[in-house]
Design a protein around this motif. Sequence first.
Motif, PDB file in Angstrom:
ATOM      1  N   UNK A  50       0.468  -1.449   0.206  1.00  0.00           N
ATOM      2  CA  UNK A  50      -0.099   0.285   0.145  1.00  0.00           C
ATOM      3  C   UNK A  50       0.781   1.168   0.302  1.00  0.00           C
ATOM      4  N   UNK A  51       0.127   2.167   0.423  1.00  0.00           N
ATOM      5  CA  UNK A  51       0.918   3.292   0.413  1.00  0.00           C
ATOM      6  C   UNK A  51       1.860   4.071   1.252  1.00  0.00           C
ATOM      7  N   UNK A  52       2.693   3.061   1.737  1.00  0.00           N
ATOM      8  CA  UNK A  52       3.496   3.181   2.839  1.00  0.00           C
ATOM      9  C   UNK A  52       3.431   3.514   4.745  1.00  0.00           C
ATOM     10  N   UNK A  53       4.375   4.188   4.991  1.00  0.00           N
ATOM     11  CA  UNK A  53       3.725   5.015   6.387  1.00  0.00           C
ATOM     12  C   UNK A  53       2.633   6.002   6.741  1.00  0.00           C
ATOM     13  N   UNK A  54       1.880   5.376   7.388  1.00  0.00           N
ATOM     14  CA  UNK A  54       0.637   6.384   8.379  1.00  0.00           C
ATOM     15  C   UNK A  54       1.078   6.641   9.345  1.00  0.00           C
ATOM     16  N   UNK A  55       2.298   6.563  10.524  1.00  0.00           N
ATOM     17  CA  UNK A  55       2.262   7.237  11.309  1.00  0.00           C
ATOM     18  C   UNK A  55       3.473   6.926  11.938  1.00  0.00           C
ATOM     19  N   UNK A  56       4.606   8.033  11.999  1.00  0.00           N
ATOM     20  CA  UNK A  56       5.563   8.121  12.819  1.00  0.00           C
ATOM     21  C   UNK A  56       5.268   8.621  14.185  1.00  0.00           C
ATOM     22  N   UNK A  57       6.463   8.403  14.995  1.00  0.00           N
ATOM     23  CA  UNK A  57       6.372   9.052  16.494  1.00  0.00           C
ATOM     24  C   UNK A  57       8.185   8.944  17.222  1.00  0.00           C
ATOM     25  N   UNK A  58       7.997  10.581  17.166  1.00  0.00           N
ATOM     26  CA  UNK A  58       9.221   9.812  18.668  1.00  0.00           C
ATOM     27  C   UNK A  58       8.873  10.412  19.915  1.00  0.00           C
ATOM     28  N   UNK A  59       9.802   9.684  21.238  1.00  0.00           N
ATOM     29  CA  UNK A  59       9.517   9.088  22.683  1.00  0.00           C
ATOM     30  C   UNK A  59      10.847  10.694  22.637  1.00  0.00           C
ATOM     31  N   UNK A  60       9.499  11.965  23.555  1.00  0.00           N
ATOM     32  CA  UNK A  60      10.668  13.045  24.716  1.00  0.00           C
ATOM     33  C   UNK A  60       9.980  12.721  25.551  1.00  0.00           C
ATOM     34  N   UNK A  61       8.823  11.898  26.122  1.00  0.00           N
ATOM     35  CA  UNK A  61       9.524  11.388  27.511  1.00  0.00           C
ATOM     36  C   UNK A  61       8.239  10.653  28.361  1.00  0.00           C
ATOM     37  N   UNK A  62       8.868  10.288  29.351  1.00  0.00           N
ATOM     38  CA  UNK A  62       8.318   9.254  30.036  1.00  0.00           C
ATOM     39  C   UNK A  62       8.000   9.385  31.047  1.00  0.00           C
ATOM     40  N   UNK A  63       6.229   9.602  31.161  1.00  0.00           N
ATOM     41  CA  UNK A  63       5.993   9.623  32.707  1.00  0.00           C
ATOM     42  C   UNK A  63       4.600   8.993  33.386  1.00  0.00           C
ATOM     43  N   UNK A  64       4.411   8.094  34.542  1.00  0.00           N
ATOM     44  CA  UNK A  64       4.599   7.352  35.006  1.00  0.00           C
ATOM     45  C   UNK A  64       3.295   7.510  35.637  1.00  0.00           C
ATOM     46  N   UNK A  65       2.514   7.169  36.015  1.00  0.00           N
ATOM     47  CA  UNK A  65       0.841   7.136  36.255  1.00  0.00           C
ATOM     48  C   UNK A  65       0.862   5.735  36.972  1.00  0.00           C
TER      49      UNK A  65
END
Length: 65
Positions: A50-65
């Motif tokens: 199909x058309x390829x990549x539909x979502x990209x993300x980069x982790x900027x930080x982690x917060x625990x709940x």
Amino acid sequence: MTAPRWGNPVGDGYAEHLFTVTFEDEVTVATDGGGRVTVPRSFEASWPAGPGVFFRATLDGVRWR
């Protein structure tokens, strides 16, 4: 990683199609309990056919709940 997802990646109708998520780099972060966990720094999801990549993300930080 591969998983099913509802979609229409090649324009022939909606159905369950496999998509792929790839992970790059990693970062180890401290947890609230004093432990440590390693998580991917970035990832992208794409349709293999199909058309390829539909979502990209980069982790900027982690917060625990």
